[in-house]
Write a protein that holds these residues in place. Structure first.
Motif, PDB file in Angstrom:
ATOM      1  N   ASP A 221     -19.706   2.402   8.288  1.00  0.00           N
ATOM      2  CA  ASP A 221     -20.483   2.326   9.540  1.00  0.00           C
ATOM      3  C   ASP A 221     -21.980   2.259   9.269  1.00  0.00           C
ATOM      4  N   ALA A 222     -22.408   2.853   8.155  1.00  0.00           N
ATOM      5  CA  ALA A 222     -23.855   2.887   7.863  1.00  0.00           C
ATOM      6  C   ALA A 222     -24.361   1.551   7.319  1.00  0.00           C
ATOM      7  N   LEU A 223     -23.439   0.625   7.015  1.00  0.00           N
ATOM      8  CA  LEU A 223     -23.852  -0.657   6.419  1.00  0.00           C
ATOM      9  C   LEU A 223     -23.900  -1.741   7.491  1.00  0.00           C
ATOM     10  N   PRO A 224     -24.787  -2.722   7.335  1.00  0.00           N
ATOM     11  CA  PRO A 224     -24.914  -3.742   8.376  1.00  0.00           C
ATOM     12  C   PRO A 224     -23.790  -4.778   8.336  1.00  0.00           C
ATOM     13  N   SER A 225     -23.713  -5.537   9.412  1.00  0.00           N
ATOM     14  CA  SER A 225     -22.773  -6.660   9.485  1.00  0.00           C
ATOM     15  C   SER A 225     -22.997  -7.578   8.271  1.00  0.00           C
ATOM     16  N   GLY A 226     -21.903  -8.120   7.734  1.00  0.00           N
ATOM     17  CA  GLY A 226     -22.028  -8.968   6.539  1.00  0.00           C
ATOM     18  C   GLY A 226     -21.823  -8.174   5.262  1.00  0.00           C
ATOM     19  N   SER A 227     -21.676  -6.836   5.402  1.00  0.00           N
ATOM     20  CA  SER A 227     -21.353  -6.012   4.230  1.00  0.00           C
ATOM     21  C   SER A 227     -19.865  -6.157   3.907  1.00  0.00           C
ATOM     22  N   TYR A 228     -19.482  -5.693   2.729  1.00  0.00           N
ATOM     23  CA  TYR A 228     -18.080  -5.812   2.295  1.00  0.00           C
ATOM     24  C   TYR A 228     -17.558  -4.466   1.810  1.00  0.00           C
ATOM     25  N   LEU A 229     -16.244  -4.288   1.936  1.00  0.00           N
ATOM     26  CA  LEU A 229     -15.545  -3.159   1.316  1.00  0.00           C
ATOM     27  C   LEU A 229     -14.610  -3.710   0.245  1.00  0.00           C
ATOM     28  N   VAL A 230     -14.777  -3.219  -0.975  1.00  0.00           N
ATOM     29  CA  VAL A 230     -13.866  -3.555  -2.079  1.00  0.00           C
ATOM     30  C   VAL A 230     -13.110  -2.266  -2.371  1.00  0.00           C
ATOM     31  N   PHE A 231     -11.810  -2.271  -2.153  1.00  0.00           N
ATOM     32  CA  PHE A 231     -11.070  -1.006  -2.172  1.00  0.00           C
ATOM     33  C   PHE A 231      -9.723  -1.187  -2.857  1.00  0.00           C
ATOM     34  N   CYS A 232      -9.310  -0.198  -3.642  1.00  0.00           N
ATOM     35  CA  CYS A 232      -7.913  -0.148  -4.087  1.00  0.00           C
ATOM     36  C   CYS A 232      -7.532   1.289  -4.416  1.00  0.00           C
ATOM     37  N   ASP A 233      -6.234   1.538  -4.399  1.00  0.00           N
ATOM     38  CA  ASP A 233      -5.741   2.867  -4.748  1.00  0.00           C
ATOM     39  C   ASP A 233      -4.266   2.822  -5.115  1.00  0.00           C
ATOM     40  N   SER A 234      -3.797   3.949  -5.649  1.00  0.00           N
ATOM     41  CA  SER A 234      -2.449   3.942  -6.206  1.00  0.00           C
ATOM     42  C   SER A 234      -1.379   4.051  -5.121  1.00  0.00           C
ATOM     43  N   THR A 235      -0.252   3.396  -5.407  1.00  0.00           N
ATOM     44  CA  THR A 235       0.903   3.357  -4.503  1.00  0.00           C
ATOM     45  C   THR A 235       2.141   3.819  -5.271  1.00  0.00           C
ATOM     46  N   GLU A 236       3.261   3.859  -4.573  1.00  0.00           N
ATOM     47  CA  GLU A 236       4.539   4.076  -5.275  1.00  0.00           C
ATOM     48  C   GLU A 236       5.533   3.045  -4.766  1.00  0.00           C
ATOM     49  N   VAL A 237       5.162   1.773  -4.981  1.00  0.00           N
ATOM     50  CA  VAL A 237       5.948   0.648  -4.484  1.00  0.00           C
ATOM     51  C   VAL A 237       6.715  -0.005  -5.628  1.00  0.00           C
ATOM     52  N   VAL A 238       6.055  -0.180  -6.752  1.00  0.00           N
ATOM     53  CA  VAL A 238       6.628  -0.954  -7.858  1.00  0.00           C
ATOM     54  C   VAL A 238       7.519  -0.066  -8.732  1.00  0.00           C
ATOM     55  N   HIS A 239       7.005   1.108  -9.079  1.00  0.00           N
ATOM     56  CA  HIS A 239       7.764   2.071  -9.903  1.00  0.00           C
ATOM     57  C   HIS A 239       7.715   3.419  -9.188  1.00  0.00           C
ATOM     58  N   PRO A 240       8.467   3.582  -8.078  1.00  0.00           N
ATOM     59  CA  PRO A 240       8.302   4.770  -7.234  1.00  0.00           C
ATOM     60  C   PRO A 240       8.500   6.086  -7.975  1.00  0.00           C
ATOM     61  N   GLU A 241       9.578   6.184  -8.755  1.00  0.00           N
ATOM     62  CA  GLU A 241       9.851   7.488  -9.395  1.00  0.00           C
ATOM     63  C   GLU A 241       8.766   7.841 -10.400  1.00  0.00           C
ATOM     64  N   GLN A 242       8.383   6.859 -11.199  1.00  0.00           N
ATOM     65  CA  GLN A 242       7.360   7.119 -12.223  1.00  0.00           C
ATOM     66  C   GLN A 242       6.020   7.471 -11.582  1.00  0.00           C
ATOM     67  N   GLN A 243       5.708   6.788 -10.501  1.00  0.00           N
ATOM     68  CA  GLN A 243       4.420   7.061  -9.854  1.00  0.00           C
ATOM     69  C   GLN A 243       4.403   8.462  -9.235  1.00  0.00           C
ATOM     70  N   ARG A 244       5.557   8.854  -8.669  1.00  0.00           N
ATOM     71  CA  ARG A 244       5.633  10.213  -8.106  1.00  0.00           C
ATOM     72  C   ARG A 244       5.494  11.247  -9.215  1.00  0.00           C
ATOM     73  N   ALA A 245       6.180  10.978 -10.336  1.00  0.00           N
ATOM     74  CA  ALA A 245       6.115  11.917 -11.470  1.00  0.00           C
ATOM     75  C   ALA A 245       4.688  12.017 -11.980  1.00  0.00           C
ATOM     76  N   MET A 246       3.988  10.869 -11.993  1.00  0.00           N
ATOM     77  CA  MET A 246       2.610  10.873 -12.492  1.00  0.00           C
ATOM     78  C   MET A 246       1.725  11.791 -11.644  1.00  0.00           C
TER      79      MET A 246
END
Ligand SMILES: C[S@@+](CC[C@H](N)C(=O)[O-])C[C@H]1O[C@@H](n2cnc3c(N)ncnc32)[C@H](O)[C@@H]1O
Length: 264
Positions: free
Chosen positions: A176-201
């Protein structure tokens, strides 16, 4: 930047140092290597996640510099300096680019000098601050960035460390503090590809560390982009975000989903 003397606890594993270890770096302690190895044993794919996330950073920064008028970056949850830090990628293309890094890990602060190697035409700064204090981040960032002009806010692998829903308000406060034309580059961990391993991690991580984390579903991650215009290909596994296709098959997915979006 004045050089402070951070207090470094070498008996508790830290996200930045384990991440550095997985990326092949040396800025970590025995406890980080031990926990890093335990997690990688339970979930070998985590090494692909670390590399894919770094490659996503590079492609996203290159895209924003080449295809948009973004010349300022606010990179929160920077991690330890490694190859292809944000300012190196951006300033290779446009030396005038200005970058502010933010992290709360004392060892990142101790190595911050390596992030302050700006071109003379541009600028870099480092802020020792917590994502949970967005107003502090904005106030300090304004010393280097012109917050009336578009900024790319980078949040890679950090929101997972704010484990409750307060994280959505925190990210909104920054966007909200950034003006129009700004960008958000975002990523984070999921448990979609290797659910059990990701949960264990995550379980292993939370037992060992004093900075817990969670995996979120792609639907939960999509909420971070509410009100923004997601660029193609949308919210995807970062290994597939505008990745060069070498063979007939798309790159293998990793449990790390993200995207790039523009603030209208
Ligand atoms: C998984 S690493 C990702 C590093 C880098 N963004 C990358 O993509 O290579 C997460 C980083 O977020 C930082 N971090 C975690 N929680 C934080 C918080 N509440 N405030 C500031 N930094 C935080 C850690 O110290 C670490 O450097």
């Amino acid at each position: 930047m004045p050089v402070e003397r951070p207090i470094i606890n070498s008996s508790v594993p830290h996200s930045a140092r384990i991440w550095n270890y997985w990326l092949g770096g040396k800025d970590c302690y025995e406890i980080d290597r031990q926990v890093g190895d335990q997690i990688a044993e339970a979930n070998p794919a985590i090494l692909d996640v670390a590399r894919a996330q770094r490659a996503f950073l590079v492609r996203a920064v290159e895209y924003l510099i080449a295809e948009t008028n973004i010349r300022q970056f606010l990179d929160v949850g920077t991690g330890l300096p490694t190859a292809n830090n944000t300012h190196e990628v951006a300033q290779r293309l446009v030396p005038e680019t200005r970058i502010v890094y933010v992290d709360h890990d004392p060892i990142v602060l101790a190595h911050a000098q390596a992030l302050l190697t700006s071109t003379p035409e541009g600028a870099t700064d480092y802020i020792d601050a917590d994502l949970r204090n967005p107003d502090t981040i904005l106030e300090q960032a304004a010393k280097t960035l012109d917050l009336t002009q578009p900024v790319a806010l980078i949040l890679l692998g950090i929101a997972a460390h704010v484990t409750d829903d307060s994280v959505y308000d925190i990210v909104s406060r920054l966007v909200d503090a950034l003006p129009s034309g700004s960008y958000l580059v975002f990523c984070d961990s999921t448990e979609v590809v290797h659910p059990e391993q990701q949960r264990a991690m995550v379980e292993q991580w939370n037992e060992a560390s004093d900075n817990p984390r969670i995996n979120r579903s792609p639907e939960q991650l999509a909420r971070f982009f509410d009100g923004l215009e997601l660029l193609e290909p949308g919210l995807v596994s970062v290994s597939r975000w505008r990745a060069a296709q070498t063979g007939a098959q798309a790159p293998a997915e990793v449990d790390d989903f993200g995207g790039v979006a523009c603030k209208p």
